[in-house]
Design a protein around this motif. Structure first.
Motif, PDB file in Angstrom:
ATOM      1  N   GLU A 253       0.826  -1.203   0.000  1.00  0.00           N
ATOM      2  CA  GLU A 253       0.000   0.000   0.000  1.00  0.00           C
ATOM      3  C   GLU A 253       0.866   1.261   0.000  1.00  0.00           C
ATOM      4  O   GLU A 253       2.050   1.238   0.324  1.00  0.00           O
ATOM      5  N   VAL A 255       2.555   4.455   1.251  1.00  0.00           N
ATOM      6  CA  VAL A 255       2.977   4.936   2.575  1.00  0.00           C
ATOM      7  C   VAL A 255       3.261   6.444   2.563  1.00  0.00           C
ATOM      8  O   VAL A 255       3.253   7.086   3.608  1.00  0.00           O
ATOM      9  N   MET A 256       3.528   7.001   1.382  1.00  0.00           N
ATOM     10  CA  MET A 256       3.727   8.454   1.270  1.00  0.00           C
ATOM     11  C   MET A 256       3.126   8.924  -0.048  1.00  0.00           C
ATOM     12  O   MET A 256       3.378   8.332  -1.092  1.00  0.00           O
ATOM     13  N   SER A 257       2.313   9.951   0.012  1.00  0.00           N
ATOM     14  CA  SER A 257       1.791  10.553  -1.214  1.00  0.00           C
ATOM     15  C   SER A 257       1.998  12.057  -1.151  1.00  0.00           C
ATOM     16  O   SER A 257       1.808  12.681  -0.093  1.00  0.00           O
ATOM     17  N   SER A 273       3.622   9.059  -5.569  1.00  0.00           N
ATOM     18  CA  SER A 273       3.250   8.162  -4.477  1.00  0.00           C
ATOM     19  C   SER A 273       4.368   7.157  -4.271  1.00  0.00           C
ATOM     20  O   SER A 273       5.018   6.733  -5.231  1.00  0.00           O
ATOM     21  N   ARG A 275       5.203   3.416  -2.368  1.00  0.00           N
ATOM     22  CA  ARG A 275       4.547   2.250  -1.778  1.00  0.00           C
ATOM     23  C   ARG A 275       5.495   1.477  -0.866  1.00  0.00           C
ATOM     24  O   ARG A 275       6.713   1.554  -1.015  1.00  0.00           O
ATOM     25  N   LYS A 276       4.929   0.736   0.051  1.00  0.00           N
ATOM     26  CA  LYS A 276       5.701  -0.113   0.953  1.00  0.00           C
ATOM     27  C   LYS A 276       6.476  -1.141   0.123  1.00  0.00           C
ATOM     28  O   LYS A 276       5.953  -1.745  -0.806  1.00  0.00           O
ATOM     29  N   GLU A 309       0.239  12.889   2.485  1.00  0.00           N
ATOM     30  CA  GLU A 309      -0.103  11.843   3.456  1.00  0.00           C
ATOM     31  C   GLU A 309       1.134  11.015   3.751  1.00  0.00           C
ATOM     32  O   GLU A 309       1.930  10.722   2.856  1.00  0.00           O
ATOM     33  N   LEU A 310       1.292  10.639   5.019  1.00  0.00           N
ATOM     34  CA  LEU A 310       2.376   9.765   5.447  1.00  0.00           C
ATOM     35  C   LEU A 310       1.777   8.709   6.363  1.00  0.00           C
ATOM     36  O   LEU A 310       1.196   9.037   7.402  1.00  0.00           O
ATOM     37  N   ASN A 311       1.890   7.446   5.959  1.00  0.00           N
ATOM     38  CA  ASN A 311       1.298   6.337   6.720  1.00  0.00           C
ATOM     39  C   ASN A 311      -0.187   6.574   6.999  1.00  0.00           C
ATOM     40  O   ASN A 311      -0.672   6.429   8.137  1.00  0.00           O
ATOM     41  N   SER A 312      -0.897   6.986   5.931  1.00  0.00           N
ATOM     42  CA  SER A 312      -2.362   7.186   5.959  1.00  0.00           C
ATOM     43  C   SER A 312      -2.799   8.343   6.845  1.00  0.00           C
ATOM     44  O   SER A 312      -3.988   8.459   7.164  1.00  0.00           O
TER      45      SER A 312
END
Length: 376
Positions: A253, A255-257, A273, A275-276, A309-312
């Motif tokens: 998913e 993790v940073m956008s 974006s 992703r993990k 966003e960072l970790n939702s």
């Protein structure tokens, strides 16, 4: 000039860094010195140029045994070292850095900046280099600073030049210019020691390869008589079956956008974006803004962000302390200047950004940090 180093040994405390190392540097030859990090390559060259003193072994130059007491004496005798870590005075211009050790003076004993600038510009034209000579070094790119160091050594008319990872901070164009400079030096009879991990550069530009491992010289061969596989096998002490193994990781998913991030000084904004389990590459020429983007993401420079966003969780870069608290880390481009306290012990450097438990009443707990660092 021919240099023969025989049976060189060096220890720092109980750490035996070099054991019975031998290498011969011949006039008009580009000699690759290869090995993993910690193999002893830089230490060997530091001994040659007088930074360290060998515990055992001999150095002969054109058949005469001798050592240099310091790097300045080595340079005066035609042996120059271009270090991987930049040795630039950031508050001086590139031109002043070029002539720091050999300034030109007029008949009144004053600095003749006009003559220095004319000579430097002429040398740059001959070599196809573009440098902002009158700009302060600290305001220039790492690539420009590296080229200035290289140019300074070339202008010394050295007979032996040691290059430690010289292309690490250079663009493709600057690297091509460096190789052209090396070929001209080689044609003049200069011996070049080329320390690098980049196989394609070594095999295209070097005449001889010496491989070091764990403080020993393992093998010396002409480049034409050795393969990449053989070099790697001698470097690591075993056969490597897969240089490019198949990728098996499936990114997870986001993790940073980042939506429309605009670092200070940028004309355009950037969105992406991450992703993990994913490695996101950021590519561009020198001056394109790669370093500025990384600093902006870490909160080490000013920026504007429409939405992040960072970790939702909603997020925007604030400052390095907040970034560390959120699990972000930055390995900066200029490690020595921005990534480490060079005068402080290793233990403090490890502990200083780990957490706040090593400080009490504004005092740093050195003993506690030392124990923790040893465990790490």
């Amino acid at each position: 000039m021919e240099i023969v180093m025989s049976g060189i040994a060096k220890a720092f405390g109980t750490n035996q860094v070099l054991r019975d190392v031998s290498i011969t540097l011949k006039e008009g030859e580009v000699h690759a010195l290869m090995g993993e990090n910690g193999a002893g390559k830089s230490t060997l060259m530091n001994i040659l140029t007088g930074i360290h003193k060998a515990d055992a072994g001999t150095i002969t130059i054109d058949g005469v045994e001798r050592t240099f007491p310091n790097p300045r004496e080595a340079e005066l005798n035609g042996v120059a070292f271009i270090h991987q870590e930049l040795n630039i005075w950031p508050n001086l211009t590139l031109l002043e850095n070029l002539y720091l050790m050999r300034p030109k003076r007029n008949k009144f004993g004053m600095l003749d900046k006009k003559a220095m600038l004319a000579e430097a510009e002429n040398t740059c034209r001959e070599l196809g280099i573009e440098l902002p000579l009158t700009t302060e070094a600290g305001l220039c790119s790492v690539g420009h600073q590296q080229m200035t160091e290289i140019l300074r050594i070339l202008m010394l008319d050295a007979k032996v030049v040691i290059m430690d990872e010289p292309t690490a901070a250079l663009t493709e164009r600057e690297t091509a210019t460096l190789f052209k400079m090396m070929r001209k030096m080689k044609a003049r009879g200069v011996a070049i020691v080329y320390i690098s991990h980049r196989m394609e550069e070594v095999f295209s530009e070097c005449d001889t390869i010496t491989v070091m491992r764990d403080g020993h010289t393992i093998i010396t061969k002409p480049t034409s008589e050795i393969s990449v596989d053989e070099v790697v096998r001698h470097m690591v002490g075993r056969s490597i079956d897969e240089f490019y193994p198949a990728r098996t990781t499936t990114p997870g998913e986001v993790v940073m956008s980042v939506d429309r991030l605009k670092p200070e000084g940028f004309d355009n904004d950037i969105s992406f974006s991450l992703r993990k389990g994913e490695i996101l590459g950021i590519a561009g020429l020198a001056g394109a803004g790669k370093t500025e983007l990384c600093k902006a993401l870490f909160g080490a420079s000013k920026s504007r962000l429409t939405r992040g966003e960072l970790n939702s969780q909603p997020w925007r870069p604030r400052d390095p302390a907040d970034s560390v608290a959120r699990g972000l880390a930055l390995v900066p481009e200029e490690r020595r200047k921005e990534g480490i306290f060079i005068e402080e012990p290793v233990a403090m450097n490890l502990a200083v950004s780990a957490d706040s438990s090593f400080s009490r009443w504004s005092l740093f707990g050195h003993r506690q940090a030392w124990r923790w660092a040893e465990e790490v």
